[in-house]
Design a protein around this motif. Sequence first.
Motif, mmCIF file in Angstrom:
data_model
loop_
_atom_site.group_PDB
_atom_site.id
_atom_site.type_symbol
_atom_site.label_atom_id
_atom_site.label_comp_id
_atom_site.label_asym_id
_atom_site.label_seq_id
_atom_site.Cartn_x
_atom_site.Cartn_y
_atom_site.Cartn_z
ATOM 1 N N GLU A 193 -33.185 -16.206 46.407
ATOM 2 C CA GLU A 193 -31.874 -16.654 46.886
ATOM 3 C C GLU A 193 -30.800 -15.613 46.579
ATOM 4 O OE1 GLU A 193 -31.301 -20.389 44.963
ATOM 5 O OE2 GLU A 193 -32.886 -21.405 46.108
ATOM 6 N N ALA A 194 -30.893 -15.009 45.398
ATOM 7 C CA ALA A 194 -29.901 -14.008 45.009
ATOM 8 C C ALA A 194 -29.979 -12.779 45.908
ATOM 9 C CB ALA A 194 -30.098 -13.619 43.549
ATOM 10 N N MET A 195 -31.184 -12.326 46.182
ATOM 11 C CA MET A 195 -31.340 -11.153 47.042
ATOM 12 C C MET A 195 -30.837 -11.445 48.450
ATOM 13 S SD MET A 195 -35.050 -9.777 45.715
ATOM 14 C CE MET A 195 -35.054 -8.337 46.769
ATOM 15 N N ALA A 196 -31.123 -12.637 48.947
ATOM 16 C CA ALA A 196 -30.649 -13.014 50.274
ATOM 17 C C ALA A 196 -29.127 -13.098 50.313
ATOM 18 C CB ALA A 196 -31.256 -14.355 50.683
ATOM 19 N N ALA A 197 -28.517 -13.414 49.162
ATOM 20 C CA ALA A 197 -27.062 -13.529 49.085
ATOM 21 C C ALA A 197 -26.383 -12.174 48.911
ATOM 22 C CB ALA A 197 -26.681 -14.451 47.928
ATOM 23 N N GLY A 198 -27.175 -11.113 48.664
ATOM 24 C CA GLY A 198 -26.599 -9.783 48.548
ATOM 25 C C GLY A 198 -26.665 -9.153 47.174
ATOM 26 N N VAL A 199 -27.323 -9.811 46.215
ATOM 27 C CA VAL A 199 -27.501 -9.215 44.897
ATOM 28 C C VAL A 199 -28.560 -8.120 44.993
ATOM 29 C CG1 VAL A 199 -28.215 -9.619 42.507
ATOM 30 C CG2 VAL A 199 -26.850 -11.336 43.709
ATOM 31 N N GLU A 200 -28.221 -6.913 44.541
ATOM 32 C CA GLU A 200 -29.190 -5.816 44.545
ATOM 33 C C GLU A 200 -30.136 -5.952 43.352
ATOM 34 O OE1 GLU A 200 -27.991 -1.761 45.027
ATOM 35 O OE2 GLU A 200 -26.140 -2.344 46.054
ATOM 36 N N VAL A 201 -31.381 -5.551 43.539
ATOM 37 C CA VAL A 201 -32.350 -5.494 42.448
ATOM 38 C C VAL A 201 -32.720 -4.035 42.229
ATOM 39 C CG1 VAL A 201 -34.661 -6.154 41.672
ATOM 40 C CG2 VAL A 201 -33.243 -7.805 42.896
ATOM 41 N N TRP A 202 -32.516 -3.574 40.992
ATOM 42 C CA TRP A 202 -32.868 -2.209 40.627
ATOM 43 C C TRP A 202 -34.051 -2.225 39.678
ATOM 44 C CZ3 TRP A 202 -27.689 0.713 39.177
ATOM 45 C CH2 TRP A 202 -26.866 0.755 40.305
ATOM 46 N N TYR A 203 -35.002 -1.334 39.935
ATOM 47 C CA TYR A 203 -36.098 -1.086 39.002
ATOM 48 C C TYR A 203 -35.776 0.221 38.279
ATOM 49 C CZ TYR A 203 -38.499 -4.278 42.237
ATOM 50 O OH TYR A 203 -38.842 -5.343 43.029
ATOM 51 N N LEU A 204 -35.769 0.178 36.951
ATOM 52 C CA LEU A 204 -35.454 1.358 36.150
ATOM 53 C C LEU A 204 -36.676 1.727 35.306
ATOM 54 C CD1 LEU A 204 -31.844 0.348 35.010
ATOM 55 C CD2 LEU A 204 -32.505 1.760 36.981
ATOM 56 N N PRO A 205 -37.606 2.524 35.858
ATOM 57 C CA PRO A 205 -38.781 2.957 35.094
ATOM 58 C C PRO A 205 -38.359 3.832 33.920
ATOM 59 C CG PRO A 205 -39.043 3.378 37.458
ATOM 60 C CD PRO A 205 -37.607 3.054 37.225
ATOM 61 N N CYS A 206 -39.134 3.770 32.844
ATOM 62 C CA CYS A 206 -38.776 4.481 31.625
ATOM 63 C C CYS A 206 -39.891 5.399 31.148
ATOM 64 C CB CYS A 206 -38.452 3.497 30.499
ATOM 65 S SG CYS A 206 -36.983 2.502 30.813
ATOM 66 N N GLU A 207 -39.476 6.428 30.429
ATOM 67 C CA GLU A 207 -40.408 7.257 29.676
ATOM 68 C C GLU A 207 -40.406 6.718 28.246
ATOM 69 O OE1 GLU A 207 -39.700 11.528 28.080
ATOM 70 O OE2 GLU A 207 -40.617 11.739 30.068
ATOM 71 N N ILE A 208 -41.588 6.371 27.745
ATOM 72 C CA ILE A 208 -41.708 5.734 26.438
ATOM 73 C C ILE A 208 -42.559 6.607 25.522
ATOM 74 C CG2 ILE A 208 -42.332 3.622 25.201
ATOM 75 C CD1 ILE A 208 -40.383 3.020 27.383
ATOM 76 N N THR A 209 -42.086 6.786 24.294
ATOM 77 C CA THR A 209 -42.924 7.383 23.247
ATOM 78 C C THR A 209 -42.941 6.403 22.075
ATOM 79 O OG1 THR A 209 -41.160 8.547 22.081
ATOM 80 C CG2 THR A 209 -42.154 9.673 23.969
ATOM 81 N N ALA A 210 -43.624 6.781 21.020
ATOM 82 C CA ALA A 210 -43.700 5.890 19.858
ATOM 83 C C ALA A 210 -42.326 5.650 19.243
ATOM 84 C CB ALA A 210 -44.640 6.491 18.804
ATOM 85 N N ASP A 211 -41.373 6.575 19.442
ATOM 86 C CA ASP A 211 -40.074 6.424 18.797
ATOM 87 C C ASP A 211 -38.889 6.622 19.740
ATOM 88 O OD1 ASP A 211 -40.251 9.121 19.254
ATOM 89 O OD2 ASP A 211 -39.813 9.733 17.195
ATOM 90 N N SER A 212 -39.118 6.480 21.073
ATOM 91 C CA SER A 212 -37.999 6.673 21.996
ATOM 92 C C SER A 212 -38.229 5.933 23.305
ATOM 93 C CB SER A 212 -37.794 8.164 22.301
ATOM 94 O OG SER A 212 -38.872 8.684 23.068
ATOM 95 N N ILE A 213 -37.144 5.709 24.035
ATOM 96 C CA ILE A 213 -37.192 5.134 25.382
ATOM 97 C C ILE A 213 -36.052 5.745 26.179
ATOM 98 C CG2 ILE A 213 -35.950 3.103 24.483
ATOM 99 C CD1 ILE A 213 -37.115 1.498 26.839
ATOM 100 N N GLN A 214 -36.359 6.132 27.422
ATOM 101 C CA GLN A 214 -35.353 6.774 28.265
ATOM 102 C C GLN A 214 -35.608 6.412 29.719
ATOM 103 O OE1 GLN A 214 -35.433 11.049 28.120
ATOM 104 N NE2 GLN A 214 -33.543 11.302 29.278
ATOM 105 N N ILE A 215 -34.544 6.027 30.434
ATOM 106 C CA ILE A 215 -34.656 5.741 31.864
ATOM 107 C C ILE A 215 -34.893 7.041 32.617
ATOM 108 C CG2 ILE A 215 -33.386 4.929 33.903
ATOM 109 C CD1 ILE A 215 -31.939 2.949 32.010
ATOM 110 N N LYS A 216 -35.901 7.024 33.506
ATOM 111 C CA LYS A 216 -36.291 8.243 34.219
ATOM 112 C C LYS A 216 -36.014 8.186 35.711
ATOM 113 C CE LYS A 216 -37.765 11.282 32.570
ATOM 114 N NZ LYS A 216 -37.045 12.412 31.946
#
Length: 236
Positions: A193-216
């Motif tokens: 319903e939200a998407m049909a109403a105009g809400v955008e959906v973003w996928y933000l894949p990340c680079e993950i290590t044992a001690d870090s996370i960063q959007i790629k």
Amino acid sequence: MKYTNVTEGEFVVRNNRFTAEVLIGGVQETVHVKNTGRMKELLFPGARVTLTCSDNPNRKTKYDLISVYKESLGWVNIDSQAPNKVVGEWLAGRDYTFIKPEYKYGDSRLDFYMEKQDEKYLMEVKGCTLEIDGIGYFPDAPSERAVRHLHELMHAVKQGYHCILAFVIAMPGVMVVRPNMTTHPAFGQALSEAMAAGVEVWYLPCEITADSIQIKGRKRKYYTVQDGLYPHMVIQ
């Protein structure tokens, strides 16, 4: 986002939503779990985990559990505070002229309000840690709060805001997220319903290590007639 004072351990058992037992250097410690989701596919006896060590002597637990190693993926970040932090870092490097976290809107507090010249944006951030056959699923436990946020975003669209639901995919190699219809079909219905109403959906894949996370990067999901099938999707 990089953690400090990180150590590795071996998961033993989860006591409740907030604590678990972990072997650290051969000694069993009660640790804080920074995620109230179920995560049964990640947190099982013998799993490799990483933790941060607190220097606060008044804490009941000395360690925070932040990530788990999944053989088919690699490190999975399960720190529920990480998605908002990495999105804040990522947004700061983009062309918004104003960014305000924890923005009060309606009956909710949405994660980010942004401006770009005369345009106004609202963003709600959700972290995804559940993977099945290379696809991310959300939520891994029923979340009435997530449904409420979607309705707030739908209302805001009618008032002229650009509204975004952003999935921070805290797992390497996973690029998309689908609603978990088995766990919470109401979220899938609300998402369609939200998407049909105009809400955008973003996928933000990340680079993950044992001690870090960063959007790629970023992928956008646009509404199509196939999205109406979401309420009928079932995870086997």
